[in-house]
Design a protein around this motif. Structure first.
Motif, PDB file in Angstrom:
ATOM      1  N   LEU A  54    -117.773  31.669 -60.060  1.00  0.00           N
ATOM      2  CA  LEU A  54    -117.889  30.377 -59.389  1.00  0.00           C
ATOM      3  C   LEU A  54    -118.797  29.462 -60.203  1.00  0.00           C
ATOM      4  N   PRO A  55    -118.441  28.178 -60.330  1.00  0.00           N
ATOM      5  CA  PRO A  55    -119.376  27.248 -60.991  1.00  0.00           C
ATOM      6  C   PRO A  55    -120.655  27.071 -60.187  1.00  0.00           C
ATOM      7  N   SER A  56    -120.562  27.166 -58.864  1.00  0.00           N
ATOM      8  CA  SER A  56    -121.718  27.064 -57.979  1.00  0.00           C
ATOM      9  C   SER A  56    -121.351  27.673 -56.638  1.00  0.00           C
ATOM     10  N   LEU A  57    -122.326  28.148 -55.903  1.00  0.00           N
ATOM     11  CA  LEU A  57    -122.059  28.694 -54.566  1.00  0.00           C
ATOM     12  C   LEU A  57    -121.568  27.615 -53.607  1.00  0.00           C
ATOM     13  N   SER A  58    -121.842  26.357 -53.904  1.00  0.00           N
ATOM     14  CA  SER A  58    -121.444  25.275 -53.009  1.00  0.00           C
ATOM     15  C   SER A  58    -119.938  25.098 -52.916  1.00  0.00           C
ATOM     16  N   VAL A  59    -119.166  25.680 -53.837  1.00  0.00           N
ATOM     17  CA  VAL A  59    -117.708  25.539 -53.763  1.00  0.00           C
ATOM     18  C   VAL A  59    -117.117  26.380 -52.650  1.00  0.00           C
ATOM     19  N   LEU A  60    -117.902  27.270 -52.033  1.00  0.00           N
ATOM     20  CA  LEU A  60    -117.376  28.146 -50.982  1.00  0.00           C
ATOM     21  C   LEU A  60    -117.296  27.470 -49.628  1.00  0.00           C
ATOM     22  N   GLY A  61    -117.870  26.289 -49.458  1.00  0.00           N
ATOM     23  CA  GLY A  61    -117.808  25.629 -48.159  1.00  0.00           C
ATOM     24  C   GLY A  61    -118.482  24.285 -48.181  1.00  0.00           C
ATOM     25  N   THR A  62    -118.616  23.710 -46.977  1.00  0.00           N
ATOM     26  CA  THR A  62    -119.204  22.378 -46.828  1.00  0.00           C
ATOM     27  C   THR A  62    -120.573  22.413 -46.160  1.00  0.00           C
ATOM     28  N   SER A  63    -121.050  23.599 -45.768  1.00  0.00           N
ATOM     29  CA  SER A  63    -122.351  23.731 -45.120  1.00  0.00           C
ATOM     30  C   SER A  63    -122.966  25.067 -45.510  1.00  0.00           C
ATOM     31  N   ILE A  64    -124.267  25.180 -45.293  1.00  0.00           N
ATOM     32  CA  ILE A  64    -124.972  26.408 -45.627  1.00  0.00           C
ATOM     33  C   ILE A  64    -124.453  27.597 -44.811  1.00  0.00           C
ATOM     34  N   PRO A  65    -124.270  27.484 -43.487  1.00  0.00           N
ATOM     35  CA  PRO A  65    -123.728  28.631 -42.736  1.00  0.00           C
ATOM     36  C   PRO A  65    -122.350  29.062 -43.213  1.00  0.00           C
ATOM     37  N   GLU A  66    -121.488  28.082 -43.544  1.00  0.00           N
ATOM     38  CA  GLU A  66    -120.146  28.429 -44.001  1.00  0.00           C
ATOM     39  C   GLU A  66    -120.190  29.137 -45.349  1.00  0.00           C
ATOM     40  N   VAL A  67    -121.016  28.667 -46.253  1.00  0.00           N
ATOM     41  CA  VAL A  67    -121.150  29.311 -47.560  1.00  0.00           C
ATOM     42  C   VAL A  67    -121.713  30.721 -47.396  1.00  0.00           C
ATOM     43  N   ASN A  68    -122.708  30.877 -46.549  1.00  0.00           N
ATOM     44  CA  ASN A  68    -123.328  32.187 -46.341  1.00  0.00           C
ATOM     45  C   ASN A  68    -122.336  33.183 -45.747  1.00  0.00           C
ATOM     46  N   ASP A  69    -121.549  32.752 -44.758  1.00  0.00           N
ATOM     47  CA  ASP A  69    -120.569  33.649 -44.129  1.00  0.00           C
ATOM     48  C   ASP A  69    -119.512  34.103 -45.128  1.00  0.00           C
ATOM     49  N   ARG A  70    -119.020  33.193 -45.929  1.00  0.00           N
ATOM     50  CA  ARG A  70    -117.986  33.567 -46.904  1.00  0.00           C
ATOM     51  C   ARG A  70    -118.556  34.435 -48.018  1.00  0.00           C
ATOM     52  N   LEU A  71    -119.791  34.197 -48.387  1.00  0.00           N
ATOM     53  CA  LEU A  71    -120.416  35.043 -49.401  1.00  0.00           C
ATOM     54  C   LEU A  71    -120.591  36.467 -48.888  1.00  0.00           C
ATOM     55  N   LYS A  72    -121.024  36.630 -47.644  1.00  0.00           N
ATOM     56  CA  LYS A  72    -121.163  37.966 -47.066  1.00  0.00           C
ATOM     57  C   LYS A  72    -119.805  38.656 -46.939  1.00  0.00           C
ATOM     58  N   LYS A 107    -128.128  23.719 -50.876  1.00  0.00           N
ATOM     59  CA  LYS A 107    -128.205  22.647 -49.891  1.00  0.00           C
ATOM     60  C   LYS A 107    -128.197  21.279 -50.568  1.00  0.00           C
ATOM     61  N   GLU A 108    -128.938  21.129 -51.658  1.00  0.00           N
ATOM     62  CA  GLU A 108    -128.956  19.859 -52.384  1.00  0.00           C
ATOM     63  C   GLU A 108    -127.596  19.548 -52.986  1.00  0.00           C
ATOM     64  N   GLN A 109    -126.912  20.562 -53.501  1.00  0.00           N
ATOM     65  CA  GLN A 109    -125.579  20.353 -54.049  1.00  0.00           C
ATOM     66  C   GLN A 109    -124.605  19.860 -52.989  1.00  0.00           C
ATOM     67  N   LEU A 110    -124.642  20.475 -51.801  1.00  0.00           N
ATOM     68  CA  LEU A 110    -123.742  20.056 -50.726  1.00  0.00           C
ATOM     69  C   LEU A 110    -124.057  18.635 -50.267  1.00  0.00           C
ATOM     70  N   HIS A 111    -125.339  18.309 -50.181  1.00  0.00           N
ATOM     71  CA  HIS A 111    -125.722  16.948 -49.780  1.00  0.00           C
ATOM     72  C   HIS A 111    -125.271  15.923 -50.816  1.00  0.00           C
ATOM     73  N   ARG A 112    -125.418  16.250 -52.088  1.00  0.00           N
ATOM     74  CA  ARG A 112    -124.995  15.343 -53.157  1.00  0.00           C
ATOM     75  C   ARG A 112    -123.483  15.138 -53.135  1.00  0.00           C
ATOM     76  N   GLN A 113    -122.743  16.207 -52.882  1.00  0.00           N
ATOM     77  CA  GLN A 113    -121.286  16.086 -52.815  1.00  0.00           C
ATOM     78  C   GLN A 113    -120.856  15.227 -51.636  1.00  0.00           C
ATOM     79  N   THR A 114    -121.555  15.352 -50.515  1.00  0.00           N
ATOM     80  CA  THR A 114    -121.220  14.534 -49.342  1.00  0.00           C
ATOM     81  C   THR A 114    -121.462  13.058 -49.626  1.00  0.00           C
ATOM     82  N   LEU A 115    -122.581  12.758 -50.292  1.00  0.00           N
ATOM     83  CA  LEU A 115    -122.879  11.364 -50.617  1.00  0.00           C
ATOM     84  C   LEU A 115    -121.840  10.791 -51.582  1.00  0.00           C
TER      85      LEU A 115
END
Length: 336
Positions: A54-72, A107-115
């Motif tokens: 993965l280029p970054s963990l942020s590609v797994l979702g749009t929020s921290i809980p979603e990324v964490n669940d998919r990573l687990k 978290k910063e990556q997801l916020h930057r992508q949203t902006l």
């Protein structure tokens, strides 16, 4: 074991990537371009043990809980996740302090992508970029609206600059007339920024034309650009100085530019201004010239040379006459 490289891009603001940076060792390259990530959902439904790049963990979702669940979910299925941006490898233990920094980075990556997604959506709708409206405008529902009180200051500034061609003089004028103090840099930005000409500029690059009411018309913008180009060729401070001959006049003997000096008599209020050659190599040095006398001489020369030059430009254009069989082609003046 299968090696999968997975990427997600937002087509509104991200360019389409290429697969070759991952190398030839990967077995499959998967790219998602939709926000709900259908390719990722399909992969998660049919997991096989192996490696995910993965280029970054942020590609797994749009929020921290979603990324964490998919990573687990991936780690439970025996998949080793390698995130390049965070330097994360799932089968290696991560210290608690580094794990906290890792999720802060995600978290910063997801916020930057949203902006950036919101900025790109506004750009497609021709809406103003985020932030405070430029001086002379206020924010409307979908575009900038002219602020009548502030727009008068900008228009008077532009009119004064077009009349005299001096940034500093225009700045002093609005300070005296409207009690509005700005720097010369801000004044130049007023003259050159696309927003005052009715256009929008995003991230300093993309310009969308004719989105709101301009404070500088197209004809005035052309004159402003011409005056700024003319002033750019002059020596520093010459175009906007109270005594513009300084730096423009050249001595006929030593061929060095004149600088301005100002002196006053002993305990006397009147001040006298002179032009003196800078870095004169002559011995003795070339004498100074009273500024007023030099200015009158320059004005007299301009009044003498300018009318013939204008008259020459005003001559009717030359036309081509088709030659006859017995004569050569000639150029004659048009008859009006």
């Amino acid at each position: 074991m299968v090696i999968i490289a997975y990427e997600y891009i937002d087509p509104l603001w991200q360019p389409l990537p290429e697969a070759y940076p991952w190398g030839s060792e990967i077995d499959r390259w998967v790219l998602d371009v939709e926000p709900h990530r259908p390719q990722l959902r399909q992969l998660l439904a049919h997991l096989q043990p192996g490696y995910w790049l993965l280029p970054s963990l942020s590609v797994l979702g749009t929020s921290i809980p979603e990324v964490n669940d998919r990573l687990k979910h991936l780690e439970a299925a025996g998949v080793t996740v390698i995130a390049l941006a965070e330097g994360y490898v799932s089968d290696r233990p991560v210290p608690a302090d580094r794990l906290l920094n890792l999720w802060q980075h995600v978290k910063e990556q997801l916020h930057r992508q949203t902006l950036r997604h919101g900025h790109a959506r506004n750009r497609l709708k021709h809406q103003p970029p985020p932030g405070r409206a430029p001086y002379g405008y206020r924010r409307g529902k979908d575009h900038y609206v002219v602020d009548r009180a502030a727009a008068v200051v900008v228009k008077d500034f532009v009119e004064h600059f077009l009349l005299y061609g001096s940034l500093s003089a225009a700045v002093r004028f609005i300070a005296a007339a409207h009690q509005k103090t700005i720097s010369v840099t801000t004044a130049r930005r007023w003259l050159t920024h696309p927003v005052y000409r009715g256009h929008l500029r995003y991230q300093g690059q993309t310009v969308i034309r004719n989105t709101h009411t301009p404070l500088i018309s197209a004809d005035e913008a052309a004159q402003v650009d011409r005056l700024l180009r003319r002033n750019r060729g002059l020596p520093r401070r010459s175009a906007s100085a109270p005594h513009p001959l300084a730096g423009l006049v050249v001595c006929g003997q030593c061929h060095h530019r004149f600088g301005r000096i100002q002196v006053s008599g002993y305990r006397q209020a009147p001040q006298y201004c002179y032009l003196r050659p800078l870095h004169c190599p002559q011995r003795p040095k070339c004498r100074s010239i009273p500024y007023q006398r030099a200015l009158e001489t320059v004005i007299a020369q301009i009044c003498q040379c300018l009318p013939p030059a204008i008259a020459q430009l005003a001559q009717p254009p030359l036309t081509y006459q088709r030659p006859s069989a017995k004569s050569n082609s000639t150029l004659t003046n048009c008859k009006t």
